[in-house]
Design a protein around this motif. Structure first.
Motif, PDB file in Angstrom:
ATOM      1  N   TYR B 155       0.841  -1.206   0.000  1.00 50.41           N
ATOM      2  CA  TYR B 155       0.000   0.000   0.000  1.00 50.41           C
ATOM      3  C   TYR B 155       0.870   1.248   0.000  1.00 50.41           C
ATOM      4  O   TYR B 155       0.663   2.180  -0.767  1.00 50.41           O
ATOM      5  CB  TYR B 155      -0.919  -0.008   1.225  1.00 50.41           C
ATOM      6  CG  TYR B 155      -1.578   1.323   1.501  1.00 50.41           C
ATOM      7  CD1 TYR B 155      -2.713   1.701   0.810  1.00 50.41           C
ATOM      8  CD2 TYR B 155      -1.042   2.215   2.429  1.00 50.41           C
ATOM      9  CE1 TYR B 155      -3.308   2.939   1.030  1.00 50.41           C
ATOM     10  CE2 TYR B 155      -1.623   3.445   2.658  1.00 50.41           C
ATOM     11  CZ  TYR B 155      -2.755   3.804   1.960  1.00 50.41           C
ATOM     12  OH  TYR B 155      -3.330   5.024   2.180  1.00 50.41           O
ATOM     13  N   LEU B 156       1.873   1.228   0.879  1.00 53.06           N
ATOM     14  CA  LEU B 156       2.752   2.389   1.013  1.00 53.06           C
ATOM     15  C   LEU B 156       3.471   2.676  -0.304  1.00 53.06           C
ATOM     16  O   LEU B 156       3.583   3.830  -0.736  1.00 53.06           O
ATOM     17  CB  LEU B 156       3.757   2.116   2.139  1.00 53.06           C
ATOM     18  CG  LEU B 156       4.229   3.307   2.931  1.00 53.06           C
ATOM     19  CD1 LEU B 156       3.081   4.074   3.522  1.00 53.06           C
ATOM     20  CD2 LEU B 156       5.168   2.839   4.047  1.00 53.06           C
ATOM     21  N   ALA B 157       3.947   1.604  -0.973  1.00 51.17           N
ATOM     22  CA  ALA B 157       4.656   1.779  -2.240  1.00 51.17           C
ATOM     23  C   ALA B 157       3.716   2.350  -3.305  1.00 51.17           C
ATOM     24  O   ALA B 157       4.074   3.291  -4.030  1.00 51.17           O
ATOM     25  CB  ALA B 157       5.228   0.447  -2.698  1.00 51.17           C
ATOM     26  N   LEU B 158       2.487   1.827  -3.388  1.00 48.34           N
ATOM     27  CA  LEU B 158       1.556   2.280  -4.429  1.00 48.34           C
ATOM     28  C   LEU B 158       1.107   3.717  -4.179  1.00 48.34           C
ATOM     29  O   LEU B 158       1.029   4.519  -5.114  1.00 48.34           O
ATOM     30  CB  LEU B 158       0.346   1.347  -4.488  1.00 48.34           C
ATOM     31  CG  LEU B 158       0.615  -0.018  -5.128  1.00 48.34           C
ATOM     32  CD1 LEU B 158      -0.570  -0.954  -4.926  1.00 48.34           C
ATOM     33  CD2 LEU B 158       0.911   0.143  -6.615  1.00 48.34           C
ATOM     34  N   ILE B 159       0.846   4.052  -2.918  1.00 49.54           N
ATOM     35  CA  ILE B 159       0.372   5.406  -2.618  1.00 49.54           C
ATOM     36  C   ILE B 159       1.497   6.415  -2.874  1.00 49.54           C
ATOM     37  O   ILE B 159       1.253   7.556  -3.251  1.00 49.54           O
ATOM     38  CB  ILE B 159      -0.176   5.469  -1.164  1.00 49.54           C
ATOM     39  CG1 ILE B 159      -1.262   6.530  -1.059  1.00 49.54           C
ATOM     40  CG2 ILE B 159       0.882   5.754  -0.136  1.00 49.54           C
ATOM     41  CD1 ILE B 159      -2.567   6.126  -1.604  1.00 49.54           C
ATOM     42  N   THR B 160       2.752   5.967  -2.706  1.00 50.18           N
ATOM     43  CA  THR B 160       3.892   6.824  -2.999  1.00 50.18           C
ATOM     44  C   THR B 160       3.951   7.130  -4.497  1.00 50.18           C
ATOM     45  O   THR B 160       4.234   8.253  -4.905  1.00 50.18           O
ATOM     46  CB  THR B 160       5.187   6.126  -2.550  1.00 50.18           C
ATOM     47  OG1 THR B 160       5.023   5.744  -1.196  1.00 50.18           O
ATOM     48  CG2 THR B 160       6.366   7.037  -2.654  1.00 50.18           C
ATOM     49  N   LEU B 161       3.648   6.107  -5.310  1.00 44.41           N
ATOM     50  CA  LEU B 161       3.629   6.323  -6.759  1.00 44.41           C
ATOM     51  C   LEU B 161       2.502   7.280  -7.160  1.00 44.41           C
ATOM     52  O   LEU B 161       2.671   8.100  -8.063  1.00 44.41           O
ATOM     53  CB  LEU B 161       3.472   4.985  -7.485  1.00 44.41           C
ATOM     54  CG  LEU B 161       4.740   4.127  -7.524  1.00 44.41           C
ATOM     55  CD1 LEU B 161       4.455   2.788  -8.190  1.00 44.41           C
ATOM     56  CD2 LEU B 161       5.853   4.862  -8.276  1.00 44.41           C
ATOM     57  N   VAL B 162       1.357   7.166  -6.483  1.00 45.41           N
ATOM     58  CA  VAL B 162       0.249   8.100  -6.740  1.00 45.41           C
ATOM     59  C   VAL B 162       0.742   9.523  -6.520  1.00 45.41           C
ATOM     60  O   VAL B 162       0.539  10.422  -7.350  1.00 45.41           O
ATOM     61  CB  VAL B 162      -0.951   7.803  -5.802  1.00 45.41           C
ATOM     62  CG1 VAL B 162      -1.998   8.895  -5.922  1.00 45.41           C
ATOM     63  CG2 VAL B 162      -1.569   6.450  -6.117  1.00 45.41           C
ATOM     64  N   SER B 163       1.445   9.710  -5.417  1.00 42.20           N
ATOM     65  CA  SER B 163       1.921  11.038  -5.056  1.00 42.20           C
ATOM     66  C   SER B 163       2.972  11.544  -6.055  1.00 42.20           C
ATOM     67  O   SER B 163       2.939  12.717  -6.455  1.00 42.20           O
ATOM     68  CB  SER B 163       2.505  10.990  -3.652  1.00 42.20           C
ATOM     69  OG  SER B 163       2.899  12.263  -3.254  1.00 42.20           O
ATOM     70  N   LEU B 164       3.867  10.664  -6.473  1.00 41.63           N
ATOM     71  CA  LEU B 164       4.890  11.049  -7.456  1.00 41.63           C
ATOM     72  C   LEU B 164       4.217  11.509  -8.747  1.00 41.63           C
ATOM     73  O   LEU B 164       4.580  12.533  -9.328  1.00 41.63           O
ATOM     74  CB  LEU B 164       5.816   9.862  -7.720  1.00 41.63           C
ATOM     75  CG  LEU B 164       6.941  10.130  -8.718  1.00 41.63           C
ATOM     76  CD1 LEU B 164       8.111  10.775  -8.015  1.00 41.63           C
ATOM     77  CD2 LEU B 164       7.380   8.852  -9.405  1.00 41.63           C
ATOM     78  N   GLY B 165       3.220  10.745  -9.177  1.00 41.60           N
ATOM     79  CA  GLY B 165       2.503  11.089 -10.399  1.00 41.60           C
ATOM     80  C   GLY B 165       1.834  12.444 -10.290  1.00 41.60           C
ATOM     81  O   GLY B 165       1.920  13.273 -11.202  1.00 41.60           O
ATOM     82  N   ILE B 166       1.173  12.684  -9.149  1.00 48.78           N
ATOM     83  CA  ILE B 166       0.488  13.962  -8.956  1.00 48.78           C
ATOM     84  C   ILE B 166       1.504  15.103  -8.917  1.00 48.78           C
ATOM     85  O   ILE B 166       1.267  16.180  -9.468  1.00 48.78           O
ATOM     86  CB  ILE B 166      -0.383  13.919  -7.685  1.00 48.78           C
ATOM     87  CG1 ILE B 166      -1.573  12.992  -7.932  1.00 48.78           C
ATOM     88  CG2 ILE B 166      -0.865  15.308  -7.294  1.00 48.78           C
ATOM     89  CD1 ILE B 166      -2.457  12.771  -6.731  1.00 48.78           C
TER      90      ILE B 166
END
Lengths: 458, 252
Positions: B155-166
């Motif tokens: 979860y932490l890894a995926l949510i980090t990618l969400v943030s990077l994308g944004i």
């Protein structure tokens, strides 16, 4: 101090209006407020879709013909909601919606004498254990309470015209849930089954046997415990249920401001960035070279920010209020139950102006945090987490305190008729307490920013 | 690619705000989980009875606070370069823009995974130490617990990618942080205010992603763990794709 404060303010105003992101954020926040008000107003008062009342509880009762009374001691009550009731009832028949009169102890609102979904008479502030007595004389029902079962004090009387000679009389318990929630404000309390333990139960004349019914489908997995021929101790458990009539809960006004929290986040970011951006771009050196009075600079920023945020959100709130009125009427929130609110009503004004003030104080708080931290990401993150975390843990904490003590305590200014804390609506009955707390937070952050700005090099 | 990766890693660990983030994440997760584990008791909303209490989820709930520094740091790795103008030299050194973004994604994901592993291990130790004092059973060391623990790291890894994308999409740290934190914390709250809001709440990134932590009362959850994982992956894919498109097609 060499320049006049108006000059400093003009400089800050020029900075504010010439950065497109600032203006965009301000308008975006206003847009979100209106958008959510419209979305929230597109729902109906769902609880009352079937009937203008909720009448769901477990009832242990027997018929009473002619005049008579019921006496019981509520030995104990287990329930969570402040409006959970345990008490005695006289009801025209054991069907949902039939006229009734109840005398009950509640968890948080003392002794209540209620009738026909509209009458609510407050008695003493006692909780269980307490003695209750309900008598019928013709069409007049009188409630009495006592601490010892011998000295009785009247609570009040209700007249029930058209009451047939044979009625149902007995014991009941409720455990309110969603019914007590203002549609736009989810209930904060967790819901457990409501259990009432009665002893010293007595009725005037012996008669047909007692029976237990789940009125309005308040059924539970466990069947009711068997009763003796003339029981004196009875336990009534209602899994979830309430006795309440549809009434004006302030929905017509709340809908306009319930979405204000959507506008808060961008405004917090705006407040922080208005000062941190100058540090990150090095503009702060130029600013201080031009205006060495550092406190003056921060004060000017605060005034410009507060004025723009207050004006914008007040206009947005007014627009939301006006747009939501026809939508809410369409959804069933209309007179006579939900009277049309007027802008001349002091409560409506307090809610709309108060919401703009709440958002303004939030932005000033963020500005103070920005001046303290001088780093955009850190300041924005800190402010948002400080604001949101207490609200997020409140439903899990099983008590109202986290959201009462966080910066969002200021939402108390949006109260209309709440008798208990709801989600995002702390400090029920104390409109100004939470708001004052937010003022203190904003003042503290601003003062901290001033002190540190003066002490540190940019 | 290896040089570009090393460059990103050097940037990450030498800028104080990003270098501190994983440690802060672990500290916040453990602190929040410790408070939850110490104050939990049977008979509350999250924990109706000792038997039905999802102690695994309870113990891992600190990640909701702990995720904040990591997602903010992830957004900072992109937006920070726009703020300081470093993006110019970066793109001069590594002209292939997608490669730059990929190395950033690899770096933040690796950091998130490391911080997640440390946090989760700490949480499980905390559970062992504190839950018995709250009258709750210690989570069993079975497959379900391990699944929930590893899912939290994921979860932490995926949510980090969400943030990077944004971050790559918005290029402004204040806007990116507000959007990400709004998505994480405000969306579930607003959903509760809206009519039929459970549909929105269900697909909010936190609700969907943290459904993976559920080990008990699965039927009472808004969304099943597998659907939740799909939804969160979709968020990460959408955010990184949009971010990459903007990064690829627009000048700094």
């Amino acid at each position: 101090m060499m320049d006049g404060f108006p000059d400093v303010m003009r400089a800050e105003w020029t900075k504010f209006r010439s950065v497109p992101v600032y203006l965009g954020t301000l308008l975006g926040a206003a847009g979100l407020m209106v958008l959510f008000a419209v979305l929230i107003s597109s729902g109906s008062p769902g609880t009352y879709d079937q009937a203008p009342y909720v009448d769901r509880f477990r009832f242990t009762h027997r018929p009473l013909t002619g005049d008579g009374s019921i006496v019981a001691r509520v030995a104990g009550q287990r329930a969570d909601h402040p409006w959970a009731m345990a008490g005695v009832m006289i009801k025209e028949s054991a069907t949902a919606g039939a006229p009734y009169a109840v005398l009950a102890v509640t968890r948080g609102h003392g002794i209540r004498l209620q009738a026909r979904f509209t009458t609510d008479i407050a008695g003493s502030d006692h909780k269980a254990p307490h003695w209750l007595k309900l008598t019928r004389a013709g069409t007049v029902i009188t409630g009495y309470t006592s601490t010892d079962g011998s000295v009785w004090r009247p609570v009040g009387t209700v007249t029930m015209t058209g009451l047939p000679s044979t009625v149902e009389m007995g014991l009941f318990a409720t455990s309110p849930g969603a019914e007590r929630a203002v549609p736009m404000r989810p209930v904060l309390m967790r819901t457990r089954p409501g259990t009432a333990v009665f002893d010293n139960v007595s009725v005037t004349a012996p008669g047909p046997p007692w029976r237990t019914d789940d009125i309005g489908g308040a059924g539970s997995p466990e069947p009711p415990p068997p009763l003796g021929i003339e029981p004196t101790a009875v336990t009534v458990t209602t899994p979830a249920g309430d006795i309440i009539g549809q009434a004006d809960d302030g929905s017509r006004v709340i809908a306009a401001v319930a979405g204000s929290i959507a506008g808060l986040l961008p405004l917090l970011a705006l407040g922080s960035a208005f000062v941190t951006a100058e540090y990150e771009h090095g503009l702060i050196r130029t600013t201080f070279a031009a205006r060495p009075g550092r406190v003056q600079v921060l004060a000017a920023k605060a005034v410009v920010l507060a004025a723009t945020v207050f004006t914008t959100t007040l206009v947005a709130g007014l627009a939301a209020f006006l747009i939501t009125q026809p939508l809410l009427r369409l959804q069933g929130f209309r007179p006579p139950t939900y009277p049309d609110p007027s802008l001349a009503d002091p409560t409506v004004l307090r809610v709309l102006v108060g919401t703009a003030a709440f958002l303004t104080l939030g932005a000033v708080l963020a500005l103070g945090v920005g001046a303290i931290l001088r780093h955009t990401a850190a300041a924005v993150t800190t402010t948002i987490v400080l604001a949101m975390a207490p609200v997020l843990v409140t439903p899990m904490a099983g008590g109202p305190w986290p959201q009462r003590l966080g910066p969002l305590a200021g939402l108390s200014i949006q109260q209309i008729k709440e008798t208990d804390d709801a989600f995002l609506l702390p400090w029920a009955g104390r409109t100004w307490t939470g708001f004052t707390l937010l003022c203190a937070y904003a003042a503290f952050a601003f003062a901290g920013g001033c002190v540190l700005m003066r002490r540190r090099d940019p | 690619m290896r040089r570009a990766l090393r460059a990103e890693w050097t940037k990450w660990r030498t800028v104080p705000s990003t270098a501190l983030a994983p440690w802060l994440a672990v500290a916040l997760t453990l602190a929040a989980s410790a408070v939850v584990a110490a104050t939990a008791e049977p008979g509350t909303t999250v924990c109706p009875t000792a038997e039905t209490c999802d102690t695994v989820r309870l113990t891992l709930s600190g990640v909701q606070l702990g995720q904040v520094p990591v997602v903010v740091a992830a957004a900072l790795t992109v937006t920070g370069e726009y703020g300081t103008g470093l993006i110019g030299p970066t793109l001069t050194a590594v002209p292939r823009r997608l490669r730059v973004l990929t190395t950033k994604a690899v770096t933040v994901t690796a950091v998130a995974l490391a911080a997640g592993l440390l946090s989760v291990a700490g949480c499980l130790i905390i559970a062992r130490a504190l839950l018995p004092g709250s009258g709750l059973p210690v989570p069993p060391a079975d497959a379900t617990t391990w699944r929930a623990a590893l899912a939290t790291v994921l979860y932490l890894a995926l949510i980090t990618l969400v943030s990077l994308g944004i971050g790559a999409l918005l290029r402004n740290i204040a806007a990116a942080v507000t959007t990400v934190l709004g998505l994480l914390f405000l969306l579930p709250i607003l959903a509760r205010l809206l009519p039929n809001g459970h549909l929105l709440e269900k697909y909010a990134p936190t609700t969907a992603g943290l459904a993976l932590q559920t080990t008990k009362n699965l039927e009472a959850q808004l969304i099943s763990p597998s659907t939740g994982l799909t939804v969160l992956t979709a968020y990460a894919a959408a955010a990184t794709t949009l971010g990459a498109l903007r990064f690829h097609t627009h000048d700094p």
